[in-house]
Write an enzyme that holds these catalytic residues in place. Sequence first.
Site, PDB file in Angstrom:
ATOM      1  CB  SER A  88      39.343  80.530 -25.124  1.00 18.84           C
ATOM      2  OG  SER A  88      40.593  79.886 -25.000  1.00 18.84           O
TER       3      SER A  88
ATOM      4  N   GLY B  20      35.092  78.390 -24.985  1.00 16.46           N
ATOM      5  CA  GLY B  20      36.208  78.278 -24.066  1.00 16.46           C
ATOM      6  C   GLY B  20      36.168  76.951 -23.348  1.00 16.46           C
TER       7      GLY B  20
ATOM      8  CE1 TYR C 137      40.698  81.186 -30.388  1.00 14.55           C
ATOM      9  CE2 TYR C 137      42.113  79.579 -29.317  1.00 14.55           C
ATOM     10  CZ  TYR C 137      41.101  80.512 -29.250  1.00 14.55           C
ATOM     11  OH  TYR C 137      40.505  80.788 -28.051  1.00 14.55           O
TER      12      TYR C 137
END
Length: 406
Positions: free
Chosen positions: A97, A354, A197
């Site tokens: 991410s 991420g 999110y």
Amino acid sequence: MNASARTGRWSALVAAGALLAAATVGVATPALAAGPSSAAVAAARPAPLDRAALAAALHALPADVTGALVRVDGPGARWRGTSGEDVPADARFRIGSVTKVFTATVMLQLAAEGKVDLDGTVQHYLPGLLPDGYPTVTVRQLLNHTSGLPGGGGMTSGDGSTAWFAAHKADWFSPRQVVKDMLTQPMNFAPGTAQQYNGNGYFVAALVIEKVTGDDYADQVRRRITGPLGLRATYVPAADDLTVHGPHATGYVDVRNPDGSTSRVDVTEQSPYPWAEGGMISSAADLERFFDALYRGRLLPPAQQAEVFAVPDLPNDHNRNCEIGPTAGRACYSTAGLLRTVLPNGTEVWGKNGSRPGYTTGVFATRDFSRSVVVGLNPTGITGEEFPTLWKLVTTGFGSGQAYGA
């Protein structure tokens, strides 16, 4: 894997490096703005780097993390280290991410050029993508996770197990397939009323990028960011490119067998289907250079630079990451997808994490880039078990050593 479960673990950021103003063909190189003045950056300075504490934390990996890499930079705080199984110092890795920050930067450049209005709607740019009767969702809401769009869907995550991923690691899901799958679920909340999110919003954002430019998302990242900055280890893989090119550590997942035993499966080669949400590959040095340029205002003019650190004043809705520090319970992600938190020693840090199976990245820095920390881990689970290790390494790099949840 479920995008919200997979990528909602934590954030990654990055640090210093010179900007290379390389011209590219076919797209005008974005103007490079002057960096913000020191007066515009108000945050406590990080404590002196405790190299012994950082080395100890790096070499205390749990059994479910096979390797780790740490890169720290800043005045008097330069440090590099690796630990575990065959981790090259210049390793490339799947950044998950952290890709979102690249996507948001491209979108902010398009906003600066007048090609996108951040308050324009998905319905305007991509008519018919969302069902009739859906509330209007703006581009800004896609980027700062306030869209309320569904965060899940079953097609890309299966049963959420390592066994399912190991069996489907080469599967590619197109962006429109992901959105179609998303739309089988109900909205989470009315757009603009909370922050949750949501990786699916970045699939939609990248479709907007392709629509307004008439170009491929990967080419836009290359022409606007990786090319001008000279990020030679950073790229958006093609749909059929399963390999991590260049030096890299092996990624594994632990798979439970029917008899109750566990097998460790190599997942280094896997589909880059998370695409603009989480599919990119990079290195610690490249991430440091990119975030340095972004934080110092070298990629965006002032109006859009302000969006990089603009966090909406809204309640947090099930963001585990927004429950750390003095702003717990409130939104913590900016328009550029950066997470903000304040460590117990008073240091304000911004960054992005991420995760992809076998790889977890964390990159954080002070807003003035006086200290940056990049961490790469090779976890064997896929539900965030490695987060305490990541957080410990990140915070130790800022002289805090904050335990997870503290």
